[in-house]
Write a protein that holds these residues in place. Structure first.
Motif, PDB file in Angstrom:
ATOM      1  N   THR A 260     -15.555  -2.098 -66.593  1.00 50.87           N
ATOM      2  CA  THR A 260     -16.126  -1.869 -65.267  1.00 50.87           C
ATOM      3  C   THR A 260     -17.174  -2.933 -64.959  1.00 50.87           C
ATOM      4  O   THR A 260     -17.225  -3.468 -63.857  1.00 50.87           O
ATOM      5  CB  THR A 260     -16.762  -0.464 -65.186  1.00 50.87           C
ATOM      6  OG1 THR A 260     -15.828   0.488 -65.645  1.00 50.87           O
ATOM      7  CG2 THR A 260     -17.177  -0.132 -63.776  1.00 50.87           C
ATOM      8  N   GLN A 261     -18.004  -3.235 -65.923  1.00 54.70           N
ATOM      9  CA  GLN A 261     -19.014  -4.267 -65.728  1.00 54.70           C
ATOM     10  C   GLN A 261     -18.358  -5.610 -65.446  1.00 54.70           C
ATOM     11  O   GLN A 261     -18.785  -6.347 -64.550  1.00 54.70           O
ATOM     12  CB  GLN A 261     -19.903  -4.394 -66.963  1.00 54.70           C
ATOM     13  CG  GLN A 261     -20.909  -3.288 -67.116  1.00 54.70           C
ATOM     14  CD  GLN A 261     -21.737  -3.458 -68.374  1.00 54.70           C
ATOM     15  OE1 GLN A 261     -21.263  -3.995 -69.373  1.00 54.70           O
ATOM     16  NE2 GLN A 261     -22.973  -3.001 -68.326  1.00 54.70           N
ATOM     17  N   THR A 262     -17.343  -5.919 -66.188  1.00 52.35           N
ATOM     18  CA  THR A 262     -16.642  -7.187 -66.000  1.00 52.35           C
ATOM     19  C   THR A 262     -16.048  -7.271 -64.602  1.00 52.35           C
ATOM     20  O   THR A 262     -16.183  -8.292 -63.920  1.00 52.35           O
ATOM     21  CB  THR A 262     -15.527  -7.353 -67.060  1.00 52.35           C
ATOM     22  OG1 THR A 262     -16.105  -7.229 -68.348  1.00 52.35           O
ATOM     23  CG2 THR A 262     -14.851  -8.687 -66.928  1.00 52.35           C
ATOM     24  N   THR A 263     -15.431  -6.204 -64.154  1.00 57.73           N
ATOM     25  CA  THR A 263     -14.842  -6.179 -62.817  1.00 57.73           C
ATOM     26  C   THR A 263     -15.913  -6.353 -61.751  1.00 57.73           C
ATOM     27  O   THR A 263     -15.730  -7.098 -60.790  1.00 57.73           O
ATOM     28  CB  THR A 263     -14.077  -4.858 -62.597  1.00 57.73           C
ATOM     29  OG1 THR A 263     -13.123  -4.699 -63.634  1.00 57.73           O
ATOM     30  CG2 THR A 263     -13.379  -4.844 -61.252  1.00 57.73           C
ATOM     31  N   ASP A 264     -17.046  -5.682 -61.928  1.00 61.97           N
ATOM     32  CA  ASP A 264     -18.146  -5.803 -60.969  1.00 61.97           C
ATOM     33  C   ASP A 264     -18.702  -7.220 -60.934  1.00 61.97           C
ATOM     34  O   ASP A 264     -18.984  -7.772 -59.876  1.00 61.97           O
ATOM     35  CB  ASP A 264     -19.265  -4.814 -61.302  1.00 61.97           C
ATOM     36  CG  ASP A 264     -18.859  -3.369 -61.082  1.00 61.97           C
ATOM     37  OD1 ASP A 264     -17.855  -3.132 -60.365  1.00 61.97           O
ATOM     38  OD2 ASP A 264     -19.546  -2.472 -61.614  1.00 61.97           O
ATOM     39  N   ILE A 265     -18.856  -7.809 -62.101  1.00 58.12           N
ATOM     40  CA  ILE A 265     -19.369  -9.183 -62.169  1.00 58.12           C
ATOM     41  C   ILE A 265     -18.403 -10.154 -61.514  1.00 58.12           C
ATOM     42  O   ILE A 265     -18.801 -11.018 -60.731  1.00 58.12           O
ATOM     43  CB  ILE A 265     -19.645  -9.580 -63.641  1.00 58.12           C
ATOM     44  CG1 ILE A 265     -20.825  -8.781 -64.190  1.00 58.12           C
ATOM     45  CG2 ILE A 265     -19.899 -11.074 -63.766  1.00 58.12           C
ATOM     46  CD1 ILE A 265     -21.038  -8.916 -65.681  1.00 58.12           C
ATOM     47  N   ILE A 266     -17.131 -10.010 -61.796  1.00 59.47           N
ATOM     48  CA  ILE A 266     -16.126 -10.920 -61.228  1.00 59.47           C
ATOM     49  C   ILE A 266     -16.064 -10.771 -59.713  1.00 59.47           C
ATOM     50  O   ILE A 266     -16.028 -11.769 -58.986  1.00 59.47           O
ATOM     51  CB  ILE A 266     -14.743 -10.686 -61.875  1.00 59.47           C
ATOM     52  CG1 ILE A 266     -14.778 -11.163 -63.323  1.00 59.47           C
ATOM     53  CG2 ILE A 266     -13.642 -11.401 -61.099  1.00 59.47           C
ATOM     54  CD1 ILE A 266     -13.540 -10.850 -64.111  1.00 59.47           C
ATOM     55  N   SER A 267     -16.081  -9.535 -59.220  1.00 56.20           N
ATOM     56  CA  SER A 267     -16.026  -9.353 -57.763  1.00 56.20           C
ATOM     57  C   SER A 267     -17.278  -9.925 -57.101  1.00 56.20           C
ATOM     58  O   SER A 267     -17.206 -10.496 -56.014  1.00 56.20           O
ATOM     59  CB  SER A 267     -15.831  -7.884 -57.405  1.00 56.20           C
ATOM     60  OG  SER A 267     -16.946  -7.121 -57.818  1.00 56.20           O
ATOM     61  N   GLY A 268     -18.426  -9.803 -57.756  1.00 55.77           N
ATOM     62  CA  GLY A 268     -19.652 -10.404 -57.215  1.00 55.77           C
ATOM     63  C   GLY A 268     -19.578 -11.916 -57.187  1.00 55.77           C
ATOM     64  O   GLY A 268     -20.015 -12.556 -56.215  1.00 55.77           O
TER      65      GLY A 268
END
Length: 96
Positions: free
Chosen positions: A15-23
């Motif tokens: 989830t953190q990775t997805t949030d970072i990538i989308s940001g």
């Protein structure tokens, strides 16, 4: 009596990775669009003699004559001769 229920949220690395990538995508997208809007004249493409011969489909002698007579401008860098793509297109358009 009401008991206070504490809620604990577990953050999963995915989830953190997805949030970072989308940001990052949101931050980088405007920058990429600005670089794509830049005119292509900033980066003049140079053709070698062989590339020019293939592009124009002419003989080496004809290309040499055009260069010698000033019909098609050339540029020297050391002992190599180059032709600007824009000069070739400009000359082709003038011929029509």
């Amino acid at each position: 009596m009401h008991s206070n229920q504490n809620k604990f949220y577990q953050i999963v690395p995915e989830t953190q990775t997805t949030d970072i990538i989308s940001g990052l995508v949101k931050a980088i997208t405007p920058l990429l669009s600005k670089t794509q809007e830049r005119p292509t004249d900033d980066f003049e493409e140079l053709f070698t003699v062989d590339e020019t011969l293939k592009f124009l489909k002419c003989s080496k002698q004809a290309l040499w004559n055009w260069r010698k007579n000033g019909i098609l401008p050339s540029y020297r860098l050391g002992n190599r001769v180059y032709y600007k793509k824009s000069d070739i297109f400009a000359k082709l358009i003038k011929q029509e």
